[in-house]
Design a protein around this motif. Sequence first.
Motif, PDB file in Angstrom:
ATOM      1  N   GLU A  93       1.277  -1.612   0.111  1.00 30.38           N
ATOM      2  CA  GLU A  93       0.170   0.219   0.254  1.00 30.38           C
ATOM      3  C   GLU A  93       0.684   1.221  -0.175  1.00 30.38           C
ATOM      4  OE1 GLU A  93       2.188  -0.825   3.177  1.00 30.38           O
ATOM      5  OE2 GLU A  93       0.040  -2.485   3.204  1.00 30.38           O
ATOM      6  N   SER A  95       0.527   4.792   2.165  1.00 32.21           N
ATOM      7  CA  SER A  95      -0.422   6.303   2.358  1.00 32.21           C
ATOM      8  C   SER A  95       0.204   6.993   2.393  1.00 32.21           C
ATOM      9  CB  SER A  95       0.513   5.515   3.791  1.00 32.21           C
ATOM     10  OG  SER A  95       0.666   4.143   4.681  1.00 32.21           O
ATOM     11  N   SER A  98      -2.373   7.398  -0.715  1.00 33.63           N
ATOM     12  CA  SER A  98      -4.001   7.300   0.081  1.00 33.63           C
ATOM     13  C   SER A  98      -3.818   8.852   0.838  1.00 33.63           C
ATOM     14  CB  SER A  98      -3.427   5.944   0.657  1.00 33.63           C
ATOM     15  OG  SER A  98      -2.870   5.052  -0.274  1.00 33.63           O
ATOM     16  N   GLU A 103      -8.211   7.952  -0.854  1.00 37.24           N
ATOM     17  CA  GLU A 103      -8.410   7.080  -1.299  1.00 37.24           C
ATOM     18  C   GLU A 103      -7.645   6.000  -0.828  1.00 37.24           C
ATOM     19  OE1 GLU A 103     -10.862   5.304  -3.132  1.00 37.24           O
ATOM     20  OE2 GLU A 103     -11.902   6.707  -2.535  1.00 37.24           O
ATOM     21  N   PRO A 104      -8.176   4.668  -0.611  1.00 33.55           N
ATOM     22  CA  PRO A 104      -6.385   3.594  -0.048  1.00 33.55           C
ATOM     23  C   PRO A 104      -5.774   3.389  -1.770  1.00 33.55           C
ATOM     24  CG  PRO A 104      -8.722   2.885  -0.130  1.00 33.55           C
ATOM     25  CD  PRO A 104      -9.078   4.392  -0.700  1.00 33.55           C
ATOM     26  N   THR A 105      -4.996   3.410  -1.836  1.00 33.56           N
ATOM     27  CA  THR A 105      -4.205   2.896  -2.666  1.00 33.56           C
ATOM     28  C   THR A 105      -3.068   2.045  -3.029  1.00 33.56           C
ATOM     29  OG1 THR A 105      -3.970   4.914  -3.660  1.00 33.56           O
ATOM     30  CG2 THR A 105      -2.470   4.470  -4.904  1.00 33.56           C
ATOM     31  N   VAL A 147      -4.771   2.024   5.714  1.00 39.45           N
ATOM     32  CA  VAL A 147      -4.798   1.711   4.549  1.00 39.45           C
ATOM     33  C   VAL A 147      -5.561   0.356   4.371  1.00 39.45           C
ATOM     34  CG1 VAL A 147      -3.940   2.055   2.057  1.00 39.45           C
ATOM     35  CG2 VAL A 147      -3.331   3.794   3.690  1.00 39.45           C
TER      36      VAL A 147
END
Length: 269
Positions: A93, A95, A98, A103-105, A147
């Motif tokens: 992920e 952070s 994000s 948005e969580p990426t 995330v």
Amino acid sequence: MGGDAFFVASRLGWALLRPDTLILVSLGFGLLLLWRGRFGAGRAVLGLVLIALLVLSLTPLAPRAMARLEAAYPVPAIEGRPVAGIVVLGGGEESAISVAHGEPTVNEAGDRFLAALALSRRFPEAPVLFTGRSGRIRPAAIPEANVAAALLLRAGLDPSRLILEDASRNTAENARLAAELAPDRPGDWVLVTSAFHMRRAVATFCAAGLRDILPYPVDFRTAPGFRASPGLPENLGLLTLTLHEALGLAVYRASGLAADPLPEGCLAG
């Protein structure tokens, strides 16, 4: 060496030993020698850098080294096995991104989440334990675990099954803190991480006391029999990952953070 000192020293040491850092330093040193009139030595240093870049660009040296690392543990046959839980290591992920975009990426290691979700559906009684805060000296505003929680819960994972460990900064801390949080349940603990990282992860989790580990590698970067050279940027990335894992495993073993050999009962039968 204390945990904080070890973490900082390992990050700074790797920053200096990265292949791209060594190439840039060597180029700078060669140019400095030329600027100071030491033309023979300068040309020799720059020539060695050029040879190294050509070898890295035109040969499958880096992909083959990565393929050997990824072959340490094959994807297991898991149907019909008793599964105590699923452990997912952080690193897939982003952070900071994000936080910036709300948005969580995920990054190129996002397969860890796809595998965790697939496994959670195949074994609906098994808890999912995510472990990770940040591997950076100056971490992002939120831990990796936040995330990960957003990604897993949005995909439909039952919140009651999710266990978050949001303090670890490296594989050794992943293993120690995850082992402390893992509930006492019968069956195998499925360990999900990138294939190139699995060898060090298994040895470290074994040293931390987790038993009945079933390695479940994902995020493969090469294929068996890989012969072509994809080019300098890709090869440099593969070489960087391979050297990072090799040096990391050696340091962990020397520090007692990784088991060598693996103790009996560590791996699932």
